[in-house]
Design a protein around this motif. Structure first.
Motif, PDB file in Angstrom:
ATOM      1  N   ARG A  39       0.679  -1.044   0.177  1.00  0.00           N
ATOM      2  CA  ARG A  39      -0.116  -0.018   0.027  1.00  0.00           C
ATOM      3  C   ARG A  39       0.797   1.205  -0.082  1.00  0.00           C
ATOM      4  O   ARG A  39       0.684   2.285  -0.867  1.00  0.00           O
ATOM      5  N   LEU A  40       1.966   1.102   0.849  1.00  0.00           N
ATOM      6  CA  LEU A  40       3.030   2.400   0.812  1.00  0.00           C
ATOM      7  C   LEU A  40       3.644   2.496  -0.737  1.00  0.00           C
ATOM      8  O   LEU A  40       3.832   3.746  -1.078  1.00  0.00           O
ATOM      9  N   LYS A  41       4.067   1.626  -1.321  1.00  0.00           N
ATOM     10  CA  LYS A  41       4.534   1.644  -2.471  1.00  0.00           C
ATOM     11  C   LYS A  41       3.652   2.358  -3.396  1.00  0.00           C
ATOM     12  O   LYS A  41       4.100   3.051  -4.275  1.00  0.00           O
ATOM     13  N   GLU A  42       2.389   1.788  -3.455  1.00  0.00           N
ATOM     14  CA  GLU A  42       1.438   2.174  -4.464  1.00  0.00           C
ATOM     15  C   GLU A  42       1.138   3.819  -4.306  1.00  0.00           C
ATOM     16  O   GLU A  42       1.025   4.523  -5.009  1.00  0.00           O
ATOM     17  N   LEU A  43       1.070   4.268  -2.868  1.00  0.00           N
ATOM     18  CA  LEU A  43       0.887   5.218  -2.479  1.00  0.00           C
ATOM     19  C   LEU A  43       2.125   6.401  -2.998  1.00  0.00           C
ATOM     20  O   LEU A  43       2.009   7.557  -3.533  1.00  0.00           O
ATOM     21  N   LEU A  44       3.201   6.003  -2.888  1.00  0.00           N
ATOM     22  CA  LEU A  44       4.566   6.615  -3.478  1.00  0.00           C
ATOM     23  C   LEU A  44       4.376   6.653  -4.824  1.00  0.00           C
ATOM     24  O   LEU A  44       4.821   7.715  -5.441  1.00  0.00           O
ATOM     25  N   ILE A  49       4.040  10.547  -9.312  1.00  0.00           N
ATOM     26  CA  ILE A  49       3.467  10.891 -10.635  1.00  0.00           C
ATOM     27  C   ILE A  49       2.594  12.261 -10.524  1.00  0.00           C
ATOM     28  O   ILE A  49       2.947  13.085 -11.293  1.00  0.00           O
ATOM     29  N   GLU A  50       2.068  12.254  -9.449  1.00  0.00           N
ATOM     30  CA  GLU A  50       1.358  13.716  -9.135  1.00  0.00           C
ATOM     31  C   GLU A  50       2.140  14.827  -8.999  1.00  0.00           C
ATOM     32  O   GLU A  50       1.707  15.985  -9.653  1.00  0.00           O
ATOM     33  N   CYS A  51       3.348  14.836  -8.578  1.00  0.00           N
ATOM     34  CA  CYS A  51       4.108  15.946  -8.490  1.00  0.00           C
ATOM     35  C   CYS A  51       5.011  15.848  -9.688  1.00  0.00           C
ATOM     36  O   CYS A  51       5.878  16.912  -9.749  1.00  0.00           O
ATOM     37  N   GLY A  52       5.051  15.126 -10.590  1.00  0.00           N
ATOM     38  CA  GLY A  52       6.001  15.434 -11.882  1.00  0.00           C
ATOM     39  C   GLY A  52       7.464  14.637 -11.704  1.00  0.00           C
ATOM     40  O   GLY A  52       8.083  14.787 -12.698  1.00  0.00           O
ATOM     41  N   TRP A  53       7.568  14.008 -10.516  1.00  0.00           N
ATOM     42  CA  TRP A  53       9.074  13.300 -10.475  1.00  0.00           C
ATOM     43  C   TRP A  53       9.242  12.226 -11.630  1.00  0.00           C
ATOM     44  O   TRP A  53      10.229  12.474 -12.090  1.00  0.00           O
ATOM     45  N   ARG A  54       8.070  11.589 -11.867  1.00  0.00           N
ATOM     46  CA  ARG A  54       8.299  10.558 -12.877  1.00  0.00           C
ATOM     47  C   ARG A  54       8.543  11.164 -14.144  1.00  0.00           C
ATOM     48  O   ARG A  54       9.531  10.737 -15.139  1.00  0.00           O
ATOM     49  N   ASP A  55       7.916  12.103 -14.411  1.00  0.00           N
ATOM     50  CA  ASP A  55       8.126  12.897 -16.076  1.00  0.00           C
ATOM     51  C   ASP A  55       9.688  13.535 -16.003  1.00  0.00           C
ATOM     52  O   ASP A  55      10.302  13.223 -16.762  1.00  0.00           O
ATOM     53  N   GLU A  56      10.264  14.039 -14.842  1.00  0.00           N
ATOM     54  CA  GLU A  56      11.497  14.624 -14.667  1.00  0.00           C
ATOM     55  C   GLU A  56      12.259  13.455 -14.869  1.00  0.00           C
ATOM     56  O   GLU A  56      13.453  13.718 -15.514  1.00  0.00           O
ATOM     57  N   LEU A  57      12.322  12.364 -14.170  1.00  0.00           N
ATOM     58  CA  LEU A  57      13.296  11.326 -14.092  1.00  0.00           C
ATOM     59  C   LEU A  57      13.295  10.765 -15.617  1.00  0.00           C
ATOM     60  O   LEU A  57      14.526  10.456 -16.098  1.00  0.00           O
ATOM     61  N   LYS A  58      12.259  10.586 -16.346  1.00  0.00           N
ATOM     62  CA  LYS A  58      12.172  10.191 -17.470  1.00  0.00           C
ATOM     63  C   LYS A  58      13.086  10.924 -18.518  1.00  0.00           C
ATOM     64  O   LYS A  58      13.907  10.662 -19.409  1.00  0.00           O
ATOM     65  N   ALA A  59      13.020  12.529 -18.462  1.00  0.00           N
ATOM     66  CA  ALA A  59      13.524  13.319 -19.154  1.00  0.00           C
ATOM     67  C   ALA A  59      14.961  13.190 -18.995  1.00  0.00           C
ATOM     68  O   ALA A  59      15.969  13.513 -19.899  1.00  0.00           O
ATOM     69  N   GLN A  60      15.746  13.076 -17.651  1.00  0.00           N
ATOM     70  CA  GLN A  60      16.971  12.862 -17.392  1.00  0.00           C
ATOM     71  C   GLN A  60      17.523  11.644 -17.833  1.00  0.00           C
ATOM     72  O   GLN A  60      18.515  11.614 -18.358  1.00  0.00           O
ATOM     73  N   THR A  81      23.927   5.975 -12.578  1.00  0.00           N
ATOM     74  CA  THR A  81      23.848   7.371 -12.692  1.00  0.00           C
ATOM     75  C   THR A  81      22.575   8.186 -12.258  1.00  0.00           C
ATOM     76  O   THR A  81      22.632   9.143 -11.591  1.00  0.00           O
ATOM     77  N   ILE A  82      21.509   7.701 -12.743  1.00  0.00           N
ATOM     78  CA  ILE A  82      20.201   8.374 -12.293  1.00  0.00           C
ATOM     79  C   ILE A  82      19.579   7.947 -11.093  1.00  0.00           C
ATOM     80  O   ILE A  82      18.941   8.879 -10.333  1.00  0.00           O
ATOM     81  N   THR A  83      19.996   6.794 -10.222  1.00  0.00           N
ATOM     82  CA  THR A  83      19.233   6.566  -9.180  1.00  0.00           C
ATOM     83  C   THR A  83      19.423   7.629  -8.082  1.00  0.00           C
ATOM     84  O   THR A  83      18.801   7.984  -7.340  1.00  0.00           O
ATOM     85  N   PRO A  84      20.699   8.178  -7.957  1.00  0.00           N
ATOM     86  CA  PRO A  84      21.099   9.121  -6.817  1.00  0.00           C
ATOM     87  C   PRO A  84      20.377  10.590  -7.067  1.00  0.00           C
ATOM     88  O   PRO A  84      19.904  11.121  -6.173  1.00  0.00           O
ATOM     89  N   LYS A  85      20.337  10.713  -8.414  1.00  0.00           N
ATOM     90  CA  LYS A  85      19.608  11.958  -8.920  1.00  0.00           C
ATOM     91  C   LYS A  85      17.998  11.960  -8.606  1.00  0.00           C
ATOM     92  O   LYS A  85      17.228  12.930  -7.849  1.00  0.00           O
ATOM     93  N   GLY A  86      17.629  10.611  -8.749  1.00  0.00           N
ATOM     94  CA  GLY A  86      16.285  10.282  -8.383  1.00  0.00           C
ATOM     95  C   GLY A  86      15.819  10.441  -7.048  1.00  0.00           C
ATOM     96  O   GLY A  86      14.549  11.091  -6.578  1.00  0.00           O
ATOM     97  N   ARG A  87      16.607   9.993  -6.017  1.00  0.00           N
ATOM     98  CA  ARG A  87      16.268   9.796  -4.934  1.00  0.00           C
ATOM     99  C   ARG A  87      16.403  11.419  -4.218  1.00  0.00           C
ATOM    100  O   ARG A  87      15.565  11.722  -3.435  1.00  0.00           O
ATOM    101  N   ALA A  88      17.227  12.139  -4.617  1.00  0.00           N
ATOM    102  CA  ALA A  88      17.482  13.483  -4.369  1.00  0.00           C
ATOM    103  C   ALA A  88      16.294  14.307  -4.869  1.00  0.00           C
ATOM    104  O   ALA A  88      16.033  15.266  -4.082  1.00  0.00           O
ATOM    105  N   MET A  89      15.410  13.976  -5.680  1.00  0.00           N
ATOM    106  CA  MET A  89      14.422  14.840  -6.465  1.00  0.00           C
ATOM    107  C   MET A  89      13.246  14.417  -5.586  1.00  0.00           C
ATOM    108  O   MET A  89      12.133  15.101  -6.038  1.00  0.00           O
ATOM    109  N   VAL A  90      12.919  13.349  -4.891  1.00  0.00           N
ATOM    110  CA  VAL A  90      11.906  13.128  -4.183  1.00  0.00           C
ATOM    111  C   VAL A  90      11.485  14.353  -3.260  1.00  0.00           C
ATOM    112  O   VAL A  90      12.216  14.656  -2.351  1.00  0.00           O
ATOM    113  N   PRO A  91      10.109  14.907  -3.588  1.00  0.00           N
ATOM    114  CA  PRO A  91      10.022  16.093  -2.698  1.00  0.00           C
ATOM    115  C   PRO A  91       9.754  15.693  -1.172  1.00  0.00           C
ATOM    116  O   PRO A  91       9.396  14.629  -0.678  1.00  0.00           O
ATOM    117  N   ASP A  92      10.263  16.678  -0.388  1.00  0.00           N
ATOM    118  CA  ASP A  92      10.116  16.184   1.105  1.00  0.00           C
ATOM    119  C   ASP A  92       8.817  15.934   1.520  1.00  0.00           C
ATOM    120  O   ASP A  92       8.603  15.322   2.519  1.00  0.00           O
TER     121      ASP A  92
END
Length: 111
Positions: A39-44, A49-60, A81-92
């Protein structure tokens, strides 16, 4: 005459016991057994997706692939290469929401 075989000392019975699970391992087991982890994974997924993180990561990923050249990159290299950037981009706010949900789960589960 035959030389004796060098063997390591026999471990004591205390040493053969498996180590106690860490708090993190215990929490993970509780989350999995209750179904809360899924359930937590689905919420995440939804929040990212809602905050645009997924689209930004795809672009990177696309930008990195273009820069290196499609034939000159492996999936492992892209992930490294992308994993550290993706983790850092997760909104607080997303991190805080998940943490609160985990705390609530642990408080209600331990009652």
């Amino acid at each position: 005459m035959r030389a004796s075989v060098s063997r390591p000392p026999t471990p004591d019975a205390d040493e053969e016991m498996e180590p106690e699970p860490t708090l993190q391992e215990i929490i993970n087991i509780k989350l999995i057994e209750s179904g809360e982890k899924e359930r937590l994974k689905e919420l995440l997924r939804e929040r990212l997706i809602e905050c645009g993180w997924r689209d930004e990561l795809k672009a990177q990923c696309r930008a990195f692939t273009r820069k290196k050249g499609r034939g000159n990159i492996t999936v492992d290299e892209l992930v490294r290469t992308i994993t550290p950037k993706g983790r850092a981009m997760v909104p607080d706010i997303v991190k805080a929401e998940l943490l609160q949900r985990i705390r609530t789960f642990l408080m209600t589960d331990s009652s």
